[in-house]
Design a protein around this motif. Sequence first.
Motif, PDB file in Angstrom:
ATOM      1  N   GLY A  10       0.781  -1.232   0.000  1.00  0.00           N
ATOM      2  CA  GLY A  10       0.000   0.000   0.000  1.00  0.00           C
ATOM      3  C   GLY A  10       0.810   1.278   0.000  1.00  0.00           C
ATOM      4  O   GLY A  10       0.240   2.368   0.029  1.00  0.00           O
ATOM      5  N   GLY A  14       2.865   0.160  -6.918  1.00  0.00           N
ATOM      6  CA  GLY A  14       2.160  -0.068  -8.182  1.00  0.00           C
ATOM      7  C   GLY A  14       1.814   1.240  -8.880  1.00  0.00           C
ATOM      8  O   GLY A  14       1.963   1.372 -10.093  1.00  0.00           O
ATOM      9  N   THR A  15       1.373   2.220  -8.092  1.00  0.00           N
ATOM     10  CA  THR A  15       0.988   3.528  -8.651  1.00  0.00           C
ATOM     11  C   THR A  15       2.197   4.189  -9.305  1.00  0.00           C
ATOM     12  O   THR A  15       2.123   4.709 -10.423  1.00  0.00           O
ATOM     13  CB  THR A  15       0.446   4.425  -7.509  1.00  0.00           C
ATOM     14  N   THR A  31       5.699  -8.874  -9.285  1.00  0.00           N
ATOM     15  CA  THR A  31       5.527 -10.286  -8.924  1.00  0.00           C
ATOM     16  C   THR A  31       4.114 -10.559  -8.384  1.00  0.00           C
ATOM     17  O   THR A  31       3.552 -11.616  -8.632  1.00  0.00           O
ATOM     18  CB  THR A  31       6.607 -10.733  -7.916  1.00  0.00           C
ATOM     19  N   LEU A  57       0.864 -14.095   3.562  1.00  0.00           N
ATOM     20  CA  LEU A  57       2.237 -14.559   3.793  1.00  0.00           C
ATOM     21  C   LEU A  57       3.056 -14.464   2.503  1.00  0.00           C
ATOM     22  O   LEU A  57       2.483 -14.460   1.405  1.00  0.00           O
ATOM     23  CB  LEU A  57       2.217 -16.021   4.273  1.00  0.00           C
ATOM     24  N   GLY A  85       7.770  -4.744  -5.895  1.00  0.00           N
ATOM     25  CA  GLY A  85       7.624  -5.819  -4.896  1.00  0.00           C
ATOM     26  C   GLY A  85       8.560  -6.993  -5.092  1.00  0.00           C
ATOM     27  O   GLY A  85       8.342  -8.060  -4.532  1.00  0.00           O
ATOM     28  N   ARG A  88      12.090  -8.926  -2.357  1.00  0.00           N
ATOM     29  CA  ARG A  88      11.424  -8.589  -1.110  1.00  0.00           C
ATOM     30  C   ARG A  88      12.173  -9.165   0.082  1.00  0.00           C
ATOM     31  O   ARG A  88      11.847  -8.848   1.215  1.00  0.00           O
ATOM     32  CB  ARG A  88      10.032  -9.208  -1.147  1.00  0.00           C
ATOM     33  N   ARG A 127      -8.828   0.856  -1.234  1.00  0.00           N
ATOM     34  CA  ARG A 127      -8.527   0.459  -2.620  1.00  0.00           C
ATOM     35  C   ARG A 127      -9.647  -0.421  -3.192  1.00  0.00           C
ATOM     36  O   ARG A 127     -10.100  -1.359  -2.551  1.00  0.00           O
ATOM     37  CB  ARG A 127      -7.209  -0.314  -2.655  1.00  0.00           C
ATOM     38  N   ASN A 140      -9.411   4.448  -5.449  1.00  0.00           N
ATOM     39  CA  ASN A 140      -9.352   4.494  -3.985  1.00  0.00           C
ATOM     40  C   ASN A 140     -10.482   5.381  -3.485  1.00  0.00           C
ATOM     41  O   ASN A 140     -10.631   6.514  -3.962  1.00  0.00           O
ATOM     42  CB  ASN A 140      -7.979   5.024  -3.535  1.00  0.00           C
ATOM     43  N   ARG A 173       0.440  -8.931   6.240  1.00  0.00           N
ATOM     44  CA  ARG A 173       1.382  -8.568   5.158  1.00  0.00           C
ATOM     45  C   ARG A 173       2.404  -7.557   5.671  1.00  0.00           C
ATOM     46  O   ARG A 173       3.585  -7.627   5.344  1.00  0.00           O
ATOM     47  CB  ARG A 173       0.612  -7.979   3.960  1.00  0.00           C
TER      48      ARG A 173
HETATM   49  P1  AP5 Z   1      -0.597   0.863  -4.619  1.00  0.00           P
HETATM   50  O1  AP5 Z   1       0.114   1.650  -5.642  1.00  0.00           O
HETATM   51  O2  AP5 Z   1      -1.503  -0.251  -5.076  1.00  0.00           O
HETATM   52  O3  AP5 Z   1       0.446   0.321  -3.530  1.00  0.00           O
HETATM   53  P2  AP5 Z   1       1.373  -0.953  -3.566  1.00  0.00           P
HETATM   54  O4  AP5 Z   1       2.584  -0.624  -2.767  1.00  0.00           O
HETATM   55  O5  AP5 Z   1       1.578  -1.449  -4.960  1.00  0.00           O
HETATM   56  O6  AP5 Z   1       0.420  -1.927  -2.742  1.00  0.00           O
HETATM   57  P3  AP5 Z   1       0.168  -3.484  -2.867  1.00  0.00           P
HETATM   58  O7  AP5 Z   1      -0.890  -3.804  -1.861  1.00  0.00           O
HETATM   59  O8  AP5 Z   1      -0.093  -3.906  -4.284  1.00  0.00           O
HETATM   60  O9  AP5 Z   1       1.558  -4.022  -2.395  1.00  0.00           O
HETATM   61  P4  AP5 Z   1       1.963  -5.436  -1.969  1.00  0.00           P
HETATM   62  O10 AP5 Z   1       3.439  -5.364  -2.000  1.00  0.00           O
HETATM   63  O11 AP5 Z   1       1.382  -5.923  -0.704  1.00  0.00           O
HETATM   64  O12 AP5 Z   1       1.248  -6.348  -3.067  1.00  0.00           O
HETATM   65  P5  AP5 Z   1       1.806  -7.299  -4.206  1.00  0.00           P
HETATM   66  O13 AP5 Z   1       0.758  -7.396  -5.208  1.00  0.00           O
HETATM   67  O14 AP5 Z   1       3.189  -6.916  -4.622  1.00  0.00           O
HETATM   68  O15 AP5 Z   1      -1.417   1.870  -3.691  1.00  0.00           O
HETATM   69  C1  AP5 Z   1      -2.267   1.384  -2.659  1.00  0.00           C
HETATM   70  C2  AP5 Z   1      -3.488   2.309  -2.578  1.00  0.00           C
HETATM   71  O16 AP5 Z   1      -3.073   3.630  -2.162  1.00  0.00           O
HETATM   72  C3  AP5 Z   1      -4.187   2.496  -3.927  1.00  0.00           C
HETATM   73  O17 AP5 Z   1      -5.570   2.530  -3.709  1.00  0.00           O
HETATM   74  C4  AP5 Z   1      -3.654   3.847  -4.455  1.00  0.00           C
HETATM   75  O18 AP5 Z   1      -4.601   4.513  -5.253  1.00  0.00           O
HETATM   76  C5  AP5 Z   1      -3.395   4.607  -3.162  1.00  0.00           C
HETATM   77  N1  AP5 Z   1      -2.246   5.514  -3.266  1.00  0.00           N
HETATM   78  C6  AP5 Z   1      -1.062   5.274  -3.908  1.00  0.00           C
HETATM   79  N2  AP5 Z   1      -0.230   6.333  -3.760  1.00  0.00           N
HETATM   80  C7  AP5 Z   1      -0.901   7.246  -3.010  1.00  0.00           C
HETATM   81  C8  AP5 Z   1      -0.564   8.529  -2.494  1.00  0.00           C
HETATM   82  N3  AP5 Z   1       0.621   9.111  -2.727  1.00  0.00           N
HETATM   83  N4  AP5 Z   1      -1.481   9.166  -1.751  1.00  0.00           N
HETATM   84  C9  AP5 Z   1      -2.691   8.599  -1.501  1.00  0.00           C
HETATM   85  N5  AP5 Z   1      -3.081   7.387  -1.958  1.00  0.00           N
HETATM   86  C10 AP5 Z   1      -2.178   6.713  -2.699  1.00  0.00           C
HETATM   87  O19 AP5 Z   1       1.965  -8.671  -3.401  1.00  0.00           O
HETATM   88  C11 AP5 Z   1       0.832  -9.390  -2.975  1.00  0.00           C
HETATM   89  C12 AP5 Z   1       1.275 -10.713  -2.388  1.00  0.00           C
HETATM   90  O20 AP5 Z   1       1.978 -11.485  -3.378  1.00  0.00           O
HETATM   91  C13 AP5 Z   1       2.228 -10.652  -1.207  1.00  0.00           C
HETATM   92  O21 AP5 Z   1       1.555 -10.463   0.026  1.00  0.00           O
HETATM   93  C14 AP5 Z   1       2.906 -12.031  -1.298  1.00  0.00           C
HETATM   94  O22 AP5 Z   1       2.069 -13.051  -0.787  1.00  0.00           O
HETATM   95  C15 AP5 Z   1       3.039 -12.233  -2.802  1.00  0.00           C
HETATM   96  N6  AP5 Z   1       4.314 -11.709  -3.347  1.00  0.00           N
HETATM   97  C16 AP5 Z   1       4.458 -10.737  -4.295  1.00  0.00           C
HETATM   98  N7  AP5 Z   1       5.753 -10.504  -4.534  1.00  0.00           N
HETATM   99  C17 AP5 Z   1       6.453 -11.349  -3.729  1.00  0.00           C
HETATM  100  C18 AP5 Z   1       7.838 -11.551  -3.497  1.00  0.00           C
HETATM  101  N8  AP5 Z   1       8.787 -10.858  -4.155  1.00  0.00           N
HETATM  102  N9  AP5 Z   1       8.197 -12.486  -2.574  1.00  0.00           N
HETATM  103  C19 AP5 Z   1       7.287 -13.217  -1.910  1.00  0.00           C
HETATM  104  N10 AP5 Z   1       5.954 -13.060  -2.065  1.00  0.00           N
HETATM  105  C20 AP5 Z   1       5.538 -12.120  -2.973  1.00  0.00           C
END
Ligand code: AP5
Length: 218
Positions: A10, A14-15, A31, A57, A85, A88, A127, A140, A173
């Motif tokens: 969060g 991604g943004t 990823t 996890l 991401g 990690r 989100r 959002n 997370r």
């Molecule tokens: P957003 O841009 O979506 O944030 P984000 O950091 O990408 O958040 P994620 O929840 O996607 O991150 P994550 O790392 O947990 O998920 P991932 O898919 O990689 O922004 C979030 C919200 O805030 C949005 O609504 C946006 O509009 C808003 N926002 C953004 N910027 C803003 C600002 N400046 N002001 C206000 N609002 C704002 O991973 C998911 C799962 O996959 C993990 O839990 C794990 O199980 C697995 N996984 C993925 N990669 C790995 C890895 N390398 N190793 C092991 N497991 C992994």
Amino acid sequence: MRVVLVGPPGCGKGTQAELLVQRLGLRYIGTGDILREAIRAGTAMGQRVKPLMDRGLLVPDSEVNEVVAELFRGEGRPEKFVTDGYPRTYSQAVAFDAMLTQQFLALDAVINLTIGDDEVVRRISGRRCCSNKGCAVCYNVYYRQSKVAARCDKCGSPLMLRDDDQEETVRRRLGEFHKTTNALLAYYRQRHLLREVAATDPVETIYTNIVNAIKQPA
Ligand code: AP5
């Protein structure tokens, strides 16, 4: 340009990655997206990782490293990219480095997006992503509302909460992030690649700060 975005769920990885892709022509390596797509497609790997992701996890390093290494095999490998991401964990960073070295590619910067846990929970609870797989735009309710409530501006499909965006799962997370991040940051700090950028500013300010941080000399 080859950039890694690090930060808690969060924080806006991604943004910001989306902007770097649109404006600088970088390839996107996310990823989380790749793993969610494997789950949707029902692949063997998708079935293995789903229970872990649903609980907030981390997926084992070996699975994630393989997913990324696959992208660099053969023709059409990413030359300029932004990762969202990945890596990690310390072990993922070591594996990624080894793989890039084999490919004669080097990273330019690792951006650590910093933000407190409570703001993360607020952002993620707001989100809403498009339920249409081919669209997947995210909004959002606090910061980036769709024009019609709960409907995607682009394709009109209903918006929904991501499977792992319930507060309890988000807290787990965050716990995973805090367990692994210090060793990861230390690894990149030692290589003079790490840059800190506050993730609490408006999106465009953060983008400018990231671009400036990438240009900053080691
Ligand atoms: P957003 O841009 O979506 O944030 P984000 O950091 O990408 O958040 P994620 O929840 O996607 O991150 P994550 O790392 O947990 O998920 P991932 O898919 O990689 O922004 C979030 C919200 O805030 C949005 O609504 C946006 O509009 C808003 N926002 C953004 N910027 C803003 C600002 N400046 N002001 C206000 N609002 C704002 O991973 C998911 C799962 O996959 C993990 O839990 C794990 O199980 C697995 N996984 C993925 N990669 C790995 C890895 N390398 N190793 C092991 N497991 C992994």
